[in-house]
Design a protein around this motif. Structure first.
Motif, PDB file in Angstrom:
ATOM      1  N   GLU A   1       0.848  -1.183   0.000  1.00 26.81           N
ATOM      2  CA  GLU A   1       0.000   0.000   0.000  1.00 26.81           C
ATOM      3  C   GLU A   1       0.883   1.233   0.000  1.00 26.81           C
ATOM      4  O   GLU A   1       1.943   1.267   0.618  1.00 26.81           O
ATOM      5  CB  GLU A   1      -0.905   0.002   1.228  1.00 26.81           C
ATOM      6  N   ASP A   2       0.452   2.242  -0.746  1.00 31.11           N
ATOM      7  CA  ASP A   2       1.190   3.494  -0.826  1.00 31.11           C
ATOM      8  C   ASP A   2       1.393   4.058   0.582  1.00 31.11           C
ATOM      9  O   ASP A   2       0.446   4.180   1.360  1.00 31.11           O
ATOM     10  CB  ASP A   2       0.403   4.480  -1.694  1.00 31.11           C
ATOM     11  N   LYS A   3       2.641   4.405   0.920  1.00 27.96           N
ATOM     12  CA  LYS A   3       2.937   4.914   2.263  1.00 27.96           C
ATOM     13  C   LYS A   3       2.181   6.201   2.554  1.00 27.96           C
ATOM     14  O   LYS A   3       1.845   6.488   3.705  1.00 27.96           O
ATOM     15  CB  LYS A   3       4.440   5.131   2.419  1.00 27.96           C
ATOM     16  N   ARG A   4       1.909   6.990   1.503  1.00 30.33           N
ATOM     17  CA  ARG A   4       1.165   8.232   1.715  1.00 30.33           C
ATOM     18  C   ARG A   4      -0.258   7.943   2.174  1.00 30.33           C
ATOM     19  O   ARG A   4      -0.803   8.654   3.028  1.00 30.33           O
ATOM     20  CB  ARG A   4       1.160   9.058   0.422  1.00 30.33           C
ATOM     21  N   VAL A   5      -0.851   6.899   1.633  1.00 28.04           N
ATOM     22  CA  VAL A   5      -2.197   6.511   2.056  1.00 28.04           C
ATOM     23  C   VAL A   5      -2.181   6.082   3.524  1.00 28.04           C
ATOM     24  O   VAL A   5      -3.059   6.462   4.304  1.00 28.04           O
ATOM     25  CB  VAL A   5      -2.738   5.372   1.167  1.00 28.04           C
ATOM     26  N   ALA A   6      -1.175   5.299   3.891  1.00 33.49           N
ATOM     27  CA  ALA A   6      -1.051   4.855   5.283  1.00 33.49           C
ATOM     28  C   ALA A   6      -0.884   6.051   6.221  1.00 33.49           C
ATOM     29  O   ALA A   6      -1.453   6.077   7.325  1.00 33.49           O
ATOM     30  CB  ALA A   6       0.120   3.895   5.428  1.00 33.49           C
ATOM     31  N   MET A   7      -0.106   7.061   5.801  1.00 31.63           N
ATOM     32  CA  MET A   7       0.088   8.262   6.619  1.00 31.63           C
ATOM     33  C   MET A   7      -1.229   9.010   6.819  1.00 31.63           C
ATOM     34  O   MET A   7      -1.537   9.465   7.925  1.00 31.63           O
ATOM     35  CB  MET A   7       1.114   9.184   5.962  1.00 31.63           C
ATOM     36  N   VAL A   8      -1.991   9.130   5.756  1.00 38.12           N
ATOM     37  CA  VAL A   8      -3.278   9.825   5.857  1.00 38.12           C
ATOM     38  C   VAL A   8      -4.231   9.065   6.772  1.00 38.12           C
ATOM     39  O   VAL A   8      -4.919   9.659   7.604  1.00 38.12           O
ATOM     40  CB  VAL A   8      -3.906  10.004   4.455  1.00 38.12           C
ATOM     41  N   ILE A   9      -4.251   7.746   6.671  1.00 37.10           N
ATOM     42  CA  ILE A   9      -5.137   6.950   7.521  1.00 37.10           C
ATOM     43  C   ILE A   9      -4.750   7.100   8.993  1.00 37.10           C
ATOM     44  O   ILE A   9      -5.612   7.250   9.867  1.00 37.10           O
ATOM     45  CB  ILE A   9      -5.103   5.471   7.095  1.00 37.10           C
TER      46      ILE A   9
ATOM     47  N   ALA B   1      -3.402  16.780   2.078  1.00 39.04           N
ATOM     48  CA  ALA B   1      -2.478  16.796   0.946  1.00 39.04           C
ATOM     49  C   ALA B   1      -1.121  17.340   1.365  1.00 39.04           C
ATOM     50  O   ALA B   1      -0.066  16.818   0.966  1.00 39.04           O
ATOM     51  CB  ALA B   1      -3.061  17.621  -0.194  1.00 39.04           C
ATOM     52  N   ASP B   2      -1.122  18.394   2.188  1.00 38.24           N
ATOM     53  CA  ASP B   2       0.145  18.964   2.688  1.00 38.24           C
ATOM     54  C   ASP B   2       0.894  17.934   3.530  1.00 38.24           C
ATOM     55  O   ASP B   2       2.130  17.877   3.518  1.00 38.24           O
ATOM     56  CB  ASP B   2      -0.129  20.209   3.535  1.00 38.24           C
ATOM     57  N   LEU B   3       0.156  17.132   4.265  1.00 41.43           N
ATOM     58  CA  LEU B   3       0.762  16.124   5.137  1.00 41.43           C
ATOM     59  C   LEU B   3       1.643  15.162   4.356  1.00 41.43           C
ATOM     60  O   LEU B   3       2.718  14.768   4.824  1.00 41.43           O
ATOM     61  CB  LEU B   3      -0.348  15.344   5.860  1.00 41.43           C
ATOM     62  N   VAL B   4       1.214  14.792   3.159  1.00 42.93           N
ATOM     63  CA  VAL B   4       1.936  13.782   2.375  1.00 42.93           C
ATOM     64  C   VAL B   4       2.638  14.374   1.150  1.00 42.93           C
ATOM     65  O   VAL B   4       3.222  13.642   0.357  1.00 42.93           O
ATOM     66  CB  VAL B   4       0.981  12.644   1.946  1.00 42.93           C
ATOM     67  N   GLY B   5       2.571  15.699   0.987  1.00 44.64           N
ATOM     68  CA  GLY B   5       3.331  16.352  -0.067  1.00 44.64           C
ATOM     69  C   GLY B   5       2.848  16.107  -1.478  1.00 44.64           C
ATOM     70  O   GLY B   5       3.649  15.826  -2.381  1.00 44.64           O
ATOM     71  N   CYS B   6       1.529  16.161  -1.685  1.00 42.98           N
ATOM     72  CA  CYS B   6       1.007  16.025  -3.039  1.00 42.98           C
ATOM     73  C   CYS B   6      -0.183  16.960  -3.206  1.00 42.98           C
ATOM     74  O   CYS B   6      -0.615  17.610  -2.250  1.00 42.98           O
ATOM     75  CB  CYS B   6       0.607  14.584  -3.339  1.00 42.98           C
ATOM     76  N   THR B   7      -0.709  17.059  -4.412  1.00 44.23           N
ATOM     77  CA  THR B   7      -1.860  17.923  -4.639  1.00 44.23           C
ATOM     78  C   THR B   7      -3.118  17.266  -4.096  1.00 44.23           C
ATOM     79  O   THR B   7      -3.162  16.045  -3.883  1.00 44.23           O
ATOM     80  CB  THR B   7      -2.060  18.194  -6.139  1.00 44.23           C
ATOM     81  N   GLU B   8      -4.139  18.068  -3.880  1.00 43.99           N
ATOM     82  CA  GLU B   8      -5.402  17.554  -3.361  1.00 43.99           C
ATOM     83  C   GLU B   8      -6.021  16.536  -4.322  1.00 43.99           C
ATOM     84  O   GLU B   8      -6.525  15.492  -3.897  1.00 43.99           O
ATOM     85  CB  GLU B   8      -6.357  18.720  -3.099  1.00 43.99           C
ATOM     86  N   PHE B   9      -5.983  16.842  -5.607  1.00 44.69           N
ATOM     87  CA  PHE B   9      -6.537  15.934  -6.600  1.00 44.69           C
ATOM     88  C   PHE B   9      -5.778  14.607  -6.615  1.00 44.69           C
ATOM     89  O   PHE B   9      -6.381  13.531  -6.675  1.00 44.69           O
ATOM     90  CB  PHE B   9      -6.489  16.578  -7.989  1.00 44.69           C
ATOM     91  N   HIS B  10      -4.439  14.696  -6.527  1.00 48.50           N
ATOM     92  CA  HIS B  10      -3.634  13.478  -6.551  1.00 48.50           C
ATOM     93  C   HIS B  10      -3.901  12.627  -5.308  1.00 48.50           C
ATOM     94  O   HIS B  10      -3.948  11.392  -5.386  1.00 48.50           O
ATOM     95  CB  HIS B  10      -2.154  13.825  -6.638  1.00 48.50           C
ATOM     96  N   LEU B  11      -4.112  13.295  -4.171  1.00 52.90           N
ATOM     97  CA  LEU B  11      -4.413  12.547  -2.948  1.00 52.90           C
ATOM     98  C   LEU B  11      -5.717  11.765  -3.108  1.00 52.90           C
ATOM     99  O   LEU B  11      -5.787  10.584  -2.735  1.00 52.90           O
ATOM    100  CB  LEU B  11      -4.516  13.508  -1.756  1.00 52.90           C
ATOM    101  N   ILE B  12      -6.746  12.411  -3.637  1.00 51.76           N
ATOM    102  CA  ILE B  12      -8.021  11.720  -3.845  1.00 51.76           C
ATOM    103  C   ILE B  12      -7.813  10.505  -4.738  1.00 51.76           C
ATOM    104  O   ILE B  12      -8.338   9.415  -4.479  1.00 51.76           O
ATOM    105  CB  ILE B  12      -9.060  12.669  -4.470  1.00 51.76           C
ATOM    106  N   ARG B  13      -7.028  10.688  -5.796  1.00 57.01           N
ATOM    107  CA  ARG B  13      -6.830   9.615  -6.766  1.00 57.01           C
ATOM    108  C   ARG B  13      -6.108   8.424  -6.149  1.00 57.01           C
ATOM    109  O   ARG B  13      -6.545   7.275  -6.299  1.00 57.01           O
ATOM    110  CB  ARG B  13      -6.044  10.135  -7.967  1.00 57.01           C
ATOM    111  N   ILE B  14      -4.991   8.678  -5.440  1.00 57.35           N
ATOM    112  CA  ILE B  14      -4.238   7.554  -4.884  1.00 57.35           C
ATOM    113  C   ILE B  14      -4.986   6.904  -3.724  1.00 57.35           C
ATOM    114  O   ILE B  14      -4.933   5.686  -3.535  1.00 57.35           O
ATOM    115  CB  ILE B  14      -2.815   7.963  -4.447  1.00 57.35           C
TER     116      ILE B  14
END
Length: 267
Positions: free
Chosen positions: A164-172, A189-202
């Motif tokens: 699983e993407d580590k960014r997803v785990a961080m958000v959870i 999105a700031d927490l994992v260093g990506c755009t809001e749209f990209h966060l939704i997608r991943i």
């Protein structure tokens, strides 16, 4: 023990809940904070796990890991009898130790489908027993006896956990820690260093739901645990981040088929 149009919960011991559902309600995309083991005894069940769909036939056993998005509905409303076991992570660790000698052992509790008629029959029998009053000693003996068969069925090659993407785990992790807060997509999105749209997608790609829908499921599972411990409903709504008691009641009824008060009376 067929009861038409009913949903029955039972908690025979800490860390384990049992559900019997013969109603025709659809369980839309949702998650559990523990493991689910479920089977049907009368007809097939349409289900999807992480985007993959199939039919759970009588004789088959499905296992779903914590926080895995899934959905299910009956193939035949009139003949439905969905039997579910809910195991907390602590319960499974204890089970691993009792049956395998160590808590972190590779166990059969992974997203998988099992085909074993004898085990299916044993689990159906256990389900019936756990819905009936019994002493703790008797319940523990029945659980260990039947679930030892599940462990014997396990094949380590089939139950390795997925990546699983580590960014997803961080958000959870962040959602768990701030469940009662009002969060923003920009904050996540700031927490994992990506755009809001990209966060939704991943996030949707890995969990099957966008962050907010996933957060609602986490809140509902926390509320369910508190209510099972006889917590005040209004206080539970606040602790879990719902706007008020009516907000909790509405979403809880949609998710579990019972109001918070009805759920508490089941215990």
């Amino acid at each position: 023990m067929k009861n038409d149009r009913t949903i029955i919960y039972s908690s025979p011991m800490e860390g384990l809940e049992v559900l019997s559902c013969s109603s025709g309600r659809e369980f839309k995309s949702h998650l559990h904070d523990g493991y689910v083991l479920w089977l049907n005894s009368e007809s097939g069940e349409n289900y999807s796990v992480k985007g993959s769909s199939d039919i759970l036939q009588p004789g088959s056993i499905s296992i779903i890991e914590p926080e895995t998005i899934h959905a299910n509905s009956p193939c035949c409303i009139e003949r439905r009898h969905l039997r579910s076991f809910y195991f907390s992570e602590e319960f499974v660790r204890s089970l691993n130790f009792k049956l395998l000698g160590r808590e972190n052992a590779v166990s059969p509790f992974r997203n998988r489908l099992l085909e074993n008629k004898r085990l299916w029959q044993a689990l159906s029998g256990l389900h019936n027993k756990l819905l009936s009053p019994a002493e703790k000693l008797e319940a523990e003996e029945n659980i260990l006896s039947v679930l030892s068969g599940l462990y014997k069925q396990a094949d380590a090659k089939d139950i390795l956990p997925g990546s699983e993407d580590k960014r997803v785990a961080m958000v959870i992790d962040y959602l768990h820690a701030h469940m009662d807060s009002s969060l923003s997509l920009a904050e996540l999105a700031d927490l994992v260093g990506c755009t809001e749209f990209h966060l939704i997608r991943i996030f949707r790609s890995h969990k099957g739901l966008p962050p907010h829908s996933f957060l609602i499921q986490l809140r509902l599972e926390k509320a369910r645990r508190l209510l099972a411990a006889n917590a005040n409903i209004a206080d539970t709504a606040v602790q879990c981040g719902f706007s008020d008691q009516s907000h909790l009641t509405r979403l809880f009824k949609i998710r579990y088929g019972l109001t918070p008060r009805q759920y508490q009376k089941a215990f």
